[in-house]
Design a protein around this motif. Structure first.
Motif, PDB file in Angstrom:
ATOM      1  N   ASN A   1      18.590   0.007 -16.238  1.00 57.72           N
ATOM      2  CA  ASN A   1      19.475  -1.048 -16.744  1.00 57.72           C
ATOM      3  C   ASN A   1      18.732  -2.382 -16.855  1.00 57.72           C
ATOM      4  O   ASN A   1      18.878  -3.113 -17.840  1.00 57.72           O
ATOM      5  N   ALA A   2      17.948  -2.686 -15.828  1.00 55.97           N
ATOM      6  CA  ALA A   2      17.211  -3.947 -15.828  1.00 55.97           C
ATOM      7  C   ALA A   2      16.159  -3.985 -16.931  1.00 55.97           C
ATOM      8  O   ALA A   2      16.001  -4.995 -17.630  1.00 55.97           O
ATOM      9  N   VAL A   3      15.442  -2.886 -17.084  1.00 55.99           N
ATOM     10  CA  VAL A   3      14.373  -2.843 -18.083  1.00 55.99           C
ATOM     11  C   VAL A   3      14.946  -2.905 -19.499  1.00 55.99           C
ATOM     12  O   VAL A   3      14.416  -3.609 -20.368  1.00 55.99           O
ATOM     13  N   SER A   4      16.043  -2.188 -19.756  1.00 56.55           N
ATOM     14  CA  SER A   4      16.648  -2.234 -21.093  1.00 56.55           C
ATOM     15  C   SER A   4      17.181  -3.633 -21.382  1.00 56.55           C
ATOM     16  O   SER A   4      17.045  -4.147 -22.503  1.00 56.55           O
ATOM     17  N   SER A   5      17.767  -4.265 -20.383  1.00 55.75           N
ATOM     18  CA  SER A   5      18.247  -5.641 -20.549  1.00 55.75           C
ATOM     19  C   SER A   5      17.083  -6.581 -20.822  1.00 55.75           C
ATOM     20  O   SER A   5      17.155  -7.458 -21.690  1.00 55.75           O
ATOM     21  N   MET A   6      15.999  -6.393 -20.076  1.00 61.45           N
ATOM     22  CA  MET A   6      14.833  -7.252 -20.254  1.00 61.45           C
ATOM     23  C   MET A   6      14.204  -7.065 -21.625  1.00 61.45           C
ATOM     24  O   MET A   6      13.784  -8.037 -22.269  1.00 61.45           O
ATOM     25  N   GLY A   7      14.164  -5.846 -22.105  1.00 64.26           N
ATOM     26  CA  GLY A   7      13.619  -5.586 -23.432  1.00 64.26           C
ATOM     27  C   GLY A   7      14.396  -6.320 -24.513  1.00 64.26           C
ATOM     28  O   GLY A   7      13.809  -6.911 -25.437  1.00 64.26           O
ATOM     29  N   MET A   8      15.721  -6.296 -24.418  1.00 61.07           N
ATOM     30  CA  MET A   8      16.550  -7.029 -25.372  1.00 61.07           C
ATOM     31  C   MET A   8      16.258  -8.520 -25.288  1.00 61.07           C
ATOM     32  O   MET A   8      16.132  -9.210 -26.311  1.00 61.07           O
ATOM     33  N   MET A   9      16.139  -9.038 -24.066  1.00 59.88           N
ATOM     34  CA  MET A   9      15.936 -10.465 -23.888  1.00 59.88           C
ATOM     35  C   MET A   9      14.544 -10.920 -24.326  1.00 59.88           C
ATOM     36  O   MET A   9      14.377 -12.035 -24.829  1.00 59.88           O
ATOM     37  N   VAL A  10      13.543 -10.063 -24.145  1.00 58.82           N
ATOM     38  CA  VAL A  10      12.198 -10.395 -24.622  1.00 58.82           C
ATOM     39  C   VAL A  10      12.218 -10.590 -26.133  1.00 58.82           C
ATOM     40  O   VAL A  10      11.693 -11.579 -26.665  1.00 58.82           O
ATOM     41  N   ARG A  11      12.853  -9.660 -26.835  1.00 61.99           N
ATOM     42  CA  ARG A  11      12.898  -9.774 -28.307  1.00 61.99           C
ATOM     43  C   ARG A  11      13.712 -10.986 -28.741  1.00 61.99           C
ATOM     44  O   ARG A  11      13.310 -11.713 -29.669  1.00 61.99           O
ATOM     45  N   LEU A  12      14.828 -11.244 -28.086  1.00 63.19           N
ATOM     46  CA  LEU A  12      15.651 -12.392 -28.460  1.00 63.19           C
ATOM     47  C   LEU A  12      14.910 -13.704 -28.192  1.00 63.19           C
ATOM     48  O   LEU A  12      14.993 -14.645 -28.983  1.00 63.19           O
ATOM     49  N   SER A  13      14.156 -13.766 -27.109  1.00 65.18           N
ATOM     50  CA  SER A  13      13.375 -14.963 -26.816  1.00 65.18           C
ATOM     51  C   SER A  13      12.272 -15.163 -27.852  1.00 65.18           C
ATOM     52  O   SER A  13      11.965 -16.298 -28.236  1.00 65.18           O
ATOM     53  N   GLN A  14      11.691 -14.068 -28.316  1.00 62.60           N
ATOM     54  CA  GLN A  14      10.694 -14.176 -29.382  1.00 62.60           C
ATOM     55  C   GLN A  14      11.331 -14.714 -30.660  1.00 62.60           C
ATOM     56  O   GLN A  14      10.740 -15.542 -31.368  1.00 62.60           O
ATOM     57  N   LEU A  15      12.537 -14.256 -30.970  1.00 62.03           N
ATOM     58  CA  LEU A  15      13.251 -14.772 -32.143  1.00 62.03           C
ATOM     59  C   LEU A  15      13.563 -16.254 -31.969  1.00 62.03           C
ATOM     60  O   LEU A  15      13.468 -17.040 -32.926  1.00 62.03           O
ATOM     61  N   GLU A  16      13.924 -16.646 -30.748  1.00 62.62           N
ATOM     62  CA  GLU A  16      14.195 -18.060 -30.472  1.00 62.62           C
ATOM     63  C   GLU A  16      12.923 -18.887 -30.646  1.00 62.62           C
ATOM     64  O   GLU A  16      12.960 -19.983 -31.225  1.00 62.62           O
ATOM     65  N   ASP A  17      11.805 -18.375 -30.201  1.00 65.08           N
ATOM     66  CA  ASP A  17      10.533 -19.068 -30.385  1.00 65.08           C
ATOM     67  C   ASP A  17      10.203 -19.238 -31.869  1.00 65.08           C
ATOM     68  O   ASP A  17       9.599 -20.234 -32.276  1.00 65.08           O
ATOM     69  N   ALA A  18      10.611 -18.254 -32.673  1.00 64.58           N
ATOM     70  CA  ALA A  18      10.338 -18.306 -34.117  1.00 64.58           C
ATOM     71  C   ALA A  18      11.413 -19.074 -34.883  1.00 64.58           C
ATOM     72  O   ALA A  18      11.324 -19.210 -36.109  1.00 64.58           O
TER      73      ALA A  18
END
Length: 396
Positions: free
Chosen positions: A303-320
């Motif tokens: 659960n933690a890893v799947s949540s983190m994976g989603m958040m990593v991608r969303l943070s990358q989108l925020e950076d862009a």
């Protein structure tokens, strides 16, 4: 690894980053993360449960937080949104109450000034805000306004000469019992638009009363705020906060931060549950040697890893500069649902010891309930996402 070879203080995958997401950070960011982790382990973790039990905020920690310099890592310090997110998860992992204190001061309060104040206002206010010489709070929710506050703000602002007069009530305002300033969002009686104001908590007519009897985030000092003919000089009206659309610019970013909190809370549950499973013996064996216990630990980690994976991608989108409101809404809804499941598994794994704070899991379990609800409920964030994928609003 054999049972005898397990070192309780040096367990595998100690950081819980099973898919090595932190390797996406720059070397400078990884070094900074290690520094903050050491600070959290030394200064925050040892006092967290005691402060929670007493329902008191450790004011002596504020100068130490100022020294470690955590405010505005993206806008002021030039770090990535990914780094800021992982940092927030780590703070939550150590203590969700201290992470919430920083989320209010840094994300909601400072974020309002950075996003909605003029340059002149920022120059006047931000130095003391960044250094924690001035502590901030964020006044949006009301006794009768939560999910519907966008169109149902009852707190009012009336222009009178060179000042504004504020009247109304706010509820669930974190940090408000000891903050120096609070950003208050109020409906302008002249045009019915929600506008933002920086209110000095020493102003006549302002009062804050601590909310008692909480079962979640007990260290956080939430308050009911009353504003009775509070005079706010024109300079303290946020120049670019002139409608709820402006307010939502702040909420979009902080919703992302709360989703990162949900990651941190799951990692906290994993830390406590795994350590307990390795240390605790039943039937002459470590709990961790039983298949069902390993399944539970893997579920929490998954659960933690799947949540983190989603958040990593969303943070990358925020950076862009490409992240959208509905993506933050889905992230908040998804990660907090996984968090709720994870902390429930962790509490169950500890059995009776899971309902006392002596073993920490009870605190982790209870704090998750607040994270699940604030910055937009699970239901509202679900409907925001549903509107985005169907073009039809089901909110009202």
């Amino acid at each position: 690894m054999s049972k005898a070879a397990v070192d309780i203080n040096n367990l595998p995958y100690a950081d819980g980053d099973f898919f090595a997401f932190e390797q996406l950070l720059s070397g400078k960011e990884q070094d900074r993360l290690a520094e903050v982790r050491e600070f959290l382990a030394r200064e925050v973790k040892p006092i967290a449960v005691d402060c929670w039990n007493r329902g008191e905020f450790p004011m002596e920690l504020i100068p130490k937080l100022a020294e470690i310099d955590l405010v505005s890592p993206v806008r002021r310090q030039g770090y990535s949104n990914l780094f800021a997110g992982i940092l927030h998860a780590e703070a939550t992992r150590a203590d969700s109450s201290i992470a919430t204190f920083m989320g209010v001061h840094d994300g909601l309060f400072t974020g309002s000034i950075e996003a909605l104040a003029s340059k002149e206002q920022q120059d006047a206010w931000l130095p003391d805000i960044y250094s924690l010489k001035k502590i901030g709070a964020f006044g949006l929710t009301e006794p009768l306004g939560g999910s519907d506050v966008a169109g149902g703000t009852r707190t009012t602002a009336r222009r009178e000469g060179g000042s504004w007069i504020l009247n109304g009530e706010k509820r669930w305002i974190g940090n408000a019992t000891f903050s120096d300033w609070v950003v208050v969002y109020a409906r302008d009686l002249a045009d019915n638009q929600v506008k933002g104001f920086l209110v000095d908590t020493k102003a006549e007519g302002y009062s804050a009363t601590k909310i008692e009897n909480k079962i979640s985030l007990r260290t956080v000092q939430n308050a009911d705020i009353t504003l009775k003919d509070v005079v706010v000089p024109e300079f303290f009206k946020l120049a670019n906060a002139n409608s709820f659309r402006d307010t939502n610019k702040v909420l979009k970013v902080t919703r992302l931060a709360v989703a990162w909190q949900a990651v941190g809370q799951q990692l906290a549950a994993f830390d406590v549950a795994r350590r307990y499973a390795v240390e605790r013996h039943q039937f002459g064996r470590p709990l961790a040697s039983f298949q069902l216990v390993q399944q539970q630990l893997v579920q929490i980690l998954g659960n933690a890893v799947s949540s983190m994976g989603m958040m990593v991608r969303l943070s990358q989108l925020e950076d862009a500069g490409q992240a959208r409101d509905e993506q933050s809404a889905l992230a908040k809804a998804f990660t907090t649902a996984r968090m709720r499941e994870s902390v429930a598994i962790g509490r169950s794994l500890l059995g009776g010891n899971g309902i006392v704070t002596d073993y920490e899991m009870a605190k982790v379990f209870a704090d998750a309930e607040a994270i699940y609800s604030y910055e937009g409920t699970h239901e509202i964030n679900t409907l925001v996402t549903g509107r985005a994928i169907t073009g039809i609003s089901a909110i009202v």
